[in-house]
Design a protein around this motif. Sequence first.
Motif, PDB file in Angstrom:
ATOM      1  N   ALA A  56      78.574 117.367 -27.926  1.00  0.00           N
ATOM      2  CA  ALA A  56      79.885 116.789 -28.204  1.00  0.00           C
ATOM      3  C   ALA A  56      80.831 117.026 -27.033  1.00  0.00           C
ATOM      4  O   ALA A  56      80.656 117.963 -26.257  1.00  0.00           O
ATOM      5  CB  ALA A  56      80.469 117.409 -29.465  1.00  0.00           C
ATOM      6  N   VAL A  57      81.840 116.151 -26.935  1.00  0.00           N
ATOM      7  CA  VAL A  57      82.867 116.270 -25.902  1.00  0.00           C
ATOM      8  C   VAL A  57      84.225 116.133 -26.571  1.00  0.00           C
ATOM      9  O   VAL A  57      84.457 115.212 -27.348  1.00  0.00           O
ATOM     10  CB  VAL A  57      82.712 115.171 -24.828  1.00  0.00           C
ATOM     11  CG1 VAL A  57      83.849 115.254 -23.820  1.00  0.00           C
ATOM     12  CG2 VAL A  57      81.377 115.274 -24.132  1.00  0.00           C
ATOM     13  N   GLN A  58      85.119 117.074 -26.271  1.00  0.00           N
ATOM     14  CA  GLN A  58      86.498 117.004 -26.729  1.00  0.00           C
ATOM     15  C   GLN A  58      87.393 117.025 -25.499  1.00  0.00           C
ATOM     16  O   GLN A  58      87.152 117.800 -24.570  1.00  0.00           O
ATOM     17  CB  GLN A  58      86.843 118.188 -27.629  1.00  0.00           C
ATOM     18  CG  GLN A  58      86.077 118.204 -28.929  1.00  0.00           C
ATOM     19  CD  GLN A  58      86.334 119.467 -29.711  1.00  0.00           C
ATOM     20  OE1 GLN A  58      86.294 120.551 -29.152  1.00  0.00           O
ATOM     21  NE2 GLN A  58      86.597 119.306 -30.994  1.00  0.00           N
ATOM     22  N   THR A  59      88.397 116.157 -25.485  1.00  0.00           N
ATOM     23  CA  THR A  59      89.275 116.074 -24.323  1.00  0.00           C
ATOM     24  C   THR A  59      90.721 116.298 -24.726  1.00  0.00           C
ATOM     25  O   THR A  59      91.092 116.105 -25.883  1.00  0.00           O
ATOM     26  CB  THR A  59      89.172 114.701 -23.630  1.00  0.00           C
ATOM     27  OG1 THR A  59      89.560 113.695 -24.551  1.00  0.00           O
ATOM     28  CG2 THR A  59      87.774 114.450 -23.123  1.00  0.00           C
ATOM     29  N   LEU A  60      91.515 116.721 -23.758  1.00  0.00           N
ATOM     30  CA  LEU A  60      92.949 116.836 -23.963  1.00  0.00           C
ATOM     31  C   LEU A  60      93.643 116.698 -22.618  1.00  0.00           C
ATOM     32  O   LEU A  60      93.064 116.980 -21.573  1.00  0.00           O
ATOM     33  CB  LEU A  60      93.322 118.162 -24.628  1.00  0.00           C
ATOM     34  CG  LEU A  60      93.039 119.448 -23.876  1.00  0.00           C
ATOM     35  CD1 LEU A  60      94.314 119.967 -23.256  1.00  0.00           C
ATOM     36  CD2 LEU A  60      92.495 120.474 -24.826  1.00  0.00           C
ATOM     37  N   LYS A  81      91.521 117.870 -19.370  1.00  0.00           N
ATOM     38  CA  LYS A  81      90.541 118.938 -19.553  1.00  0.00           C
ATOM     39  C   LYS A  81      89.529 118.482 -20.588  1.00  0.00           C
ATOM     40  O   LYS A  81      89.883 117.810 -21.559  1.00  0.00           O
ATOM     41  CB  LYS A  81      91.274 120.192 -20.020  1.00  0.00           C
ATOM     42  CG  LYS A  81      90.414 121.395 -20.214  1.00  0.00           C
ATOM     43  CD  LYS A  81      91.157 122.711 -20.369  1.00  0.00           C
ATOM     44  CE  LYS A  81      92.419 122.777 -21.119  1.00  0.00           C
ATOM     45  NZ  LYS A  81      92.889 124.167 -21.337  1.00  0.00           N
ATOM     46  N   ALA A  82      88.254 118.832 -20.377  1.00  0.00           N
ATOM     47  CA  ALA A  82      87.197 118.448 -21.316  1.00  0.00           C
ATOM     48  C   ALA A  82      86.427 119.683 -21.759  1.00  0.00           C
ATOM     49  O   ALA A  82      85.991 120.492 -20.929  1.00  0.00           O
ATOM     50  CB  ALA A  82      86.240 117.460 -20.669  1.00  0.00           C
ATOM     51  N   TYR A  83      86.275 119.813 -23.080  1.00  0.00           N
ATOM     52  CA  TYR A  83      85.436 120.855 -23.662  1.00  0.00           C
ATOM     53  C   TYR A  83      84.102 120.207 -23.994  1.00  0.00           C
ATOM     54  O   TYR A  83      84.034 119.306 -24.828  1.00  0.00           O
ATOM     55  CB  TYR A  83      86.069 121.421 -24.941  1.00  0.00           C
ATOM     56  CG  TYR A  83      87.304 122.240 -24.697  1.00  0.00           C
ATOM     57  CD1 TYR A  83      87.204 123.597 -24.445  1.00  0.00           C
ATOM     58  CD2 TYR A  83      88.567 121.668 -24.730  1.00  0.00           C
ATOM     59  CE1 TYR A  83      88.334 124.368 -24.226  1.00  0.00           C
ATOM     60  CE2 TYR A  83      89.704 122.422 -24.510  1.00  0.00           C
ATOM     61  CZ  TYR A  83      89.576 123.774 -24.259  1.00  0.00           C
ATOM     62  OH  TYR A  83      90.695 124.533 -24.036  1.00  0.00           O
ATOM     63  N   VAL A  84      83.032 120.656 -23.345  1.00  0.00           N
ATOM     64  CA  VAL A  84      81.708 120.062 -23.500  1.00  0.00           C
ATOM     65  C   VAL A  84      80.818 121.053 -24.235  1.00  0.00           C
ATOM     66  O   VAL A  84      80.570 122.156 -23.736  1.00  0.00           O
ATOM     67  CB  VAL A  84      81.098 119.705 -22.123  1.00  0.00           C
ATOM     68  CG1 VAL A  84      79.714 119.138 -22.277  1.00  0.00           C
ATOM     69  CG2 VAL A  84      82.007 118.743 -21.382  1.00  0.00           C
ATOM     70  N   ARG A  85      80.347 120.672 -25.428  1.00  0.00           N
ATOM     71  CA  ARG A  85      79.437 121.520 -26.190  1.00  0.00           C
ATOM     72  C   ARG A  85      78.013 121.036 -25.936  1.00  0.00           C
ATOM     73  O   ARG A  85      77.700 119.870 -26.112  1.00  0.00           O
ATOM     74  CB  ARG A  85      79.720 121.477 -27.686  1.00  0.00           C
ATOM     75  CG  ARG A  85      78.835 122.472 -28.435  1.00  0.00           C
ATOM     76  CD  ARG A  85      79.029 122.527 -29.939  1.00  0.00           C
ATOM     77  NE  ARG A  85      80.370 122.227 -30.400  1.00  0.00           N
ATOM     78  CZ  ARG A  85      80.649 121.201 -31.214  1.00  0.00           C
ATOM     79  NH1 ARG A  85      79.715 120.390 -31.623  1.00  0.00           N
ATOM     80  NH2 ARG A  85      81.887 120.998 -31.608  1.00  0.00           N
ATOM     81  N   LEU A  86      77.153 121.972 -25.525  1.00  0.00           N
ATOM     82  CA  LEU A  86      75.760 121.646 -25.248  1.00  0.00           C
ATOM     83  C   LEU A  86      74.915 121.857 -26.493  1.00  0.00           C
ATOM     84  O   LEU A  86      75.290 122.601 -27.404  1.00  0.00           O
ATOM     85  CB  LEU A  86      75.224 122.527 -24.115  1.00  0.00           C
ATOM     86  CG  LEU A  86      75.978 122.448 -22.789  1.00  0.00           C
ATOM     87  CD1 LEU A  86      75.319 123.353 -21.774  1.00  0.00           C
ATOM     88  CD2 LEU A  86      76.045 121.036 -22.280  1.00  0.00           C
ATOM     89  N   GLU A  87      73.758 121.194 -26.532  1.00  0.00           N
ATOM     90  CA  GLU A  87      72.838 121.380 -27.645  1.00  0.00           C
ATOM     91  C   GLU A  87      72.243 122.778 -27.598  1.00  0.00           C
ATOM     92  O   GLU A  87      72.275 123.454 -26.575  1.00  0.00           O
ATOM     93  CB  GLU A  87      71.733 120.320 -27.591  1.00  0.00           C
ATOM     94  CG  GLU A  87      72.237 118.939 -27.937  1.00  0.00           C
ATOM     95  CD  GLU A  87      71.130 117.904 -27.999  1.00  0.00           C
ATOM     96  OE1 GLU A  87      69.958 118.254 -27.747  1.00  0.00           O
ATOM     97  OE2 GLU A  87      71.454 116.743 -28.292  1.00  0.00           O
ATOM     98  N   GLN A  88      71.699 123.205 -28.730  1.00  0.00           N
ATOM     99  CA  GLN A  88      71.137 124.555 -28.853  1.00  0.00           C
ATOM    100  C   GLN A  88      70.055 124.780 -27.800  1.00  0.00           C
ATOM    101  O   GLN A  88      69.200 123.934 -27.598  1.00  0.00           O
ATOM    102  CB  GLN A  88      70.542 124.738 -30.260  1.00  0.00           C
ATOM    103  CG  GLN A  88      70.422 126.164 -30.700  1.00  0.00           C
ATOM    104  CD  GLN A  88      71.777 126.834 -30.889  1.00  0.00           C
ATOM    105  OE1 GLN A  88      72.800 126.181 -30.994  1.00  0.00           O
ATOM    106  NE2 GLN A  88      71.778 128.140 -30.923  1.00  0.00           N
ATOM    107  N   GLY A  89      70.096 125.913 -27.120  1.00  0.00           N
ATOM    108  CA  GLY A  89      69.093 126.255 -26.126  1.00  0.00           C
ATOM    109  C   GLY A  89      69.415 125.758 -24.715  1.00  0.00           C
ATOM    110  O   GLY A  89      68.728 126.118 -23.777  1.00  0.00           O
TER     111      GLY A  89
END
Length: 98
Positions: A56-60, A81-89
Amino acid sequence: MNQERIFQVLLAPHVSEKAAVLADSNNQYVFKVAVDASKAEIKKSVEQLFKVKVDAVQTLKVKGKVKRNRYGLSAKSTWKKAYVRLEQGQDIDFAVAE
């Protein structure tokens, strides 16, 4: 998206205490990105540059502050700014990015 745009989207990793906590606990990484970049562009750019899968990507947008100096008032520029969530592992190591 062409190769040139991939390198224009991500500007730099954003290093702070909050970013370090997010990287350890939620597998999220924070990047300073181009103001006109979309979430889809950010996702593709991170996946291609770091060879990882993005969940997922969240931006502000961070609004630029007005500062006072000896010449009067000046404004810092607004940035995204972007918060980037990576998949597990998955993991990003900034020292050896290819």
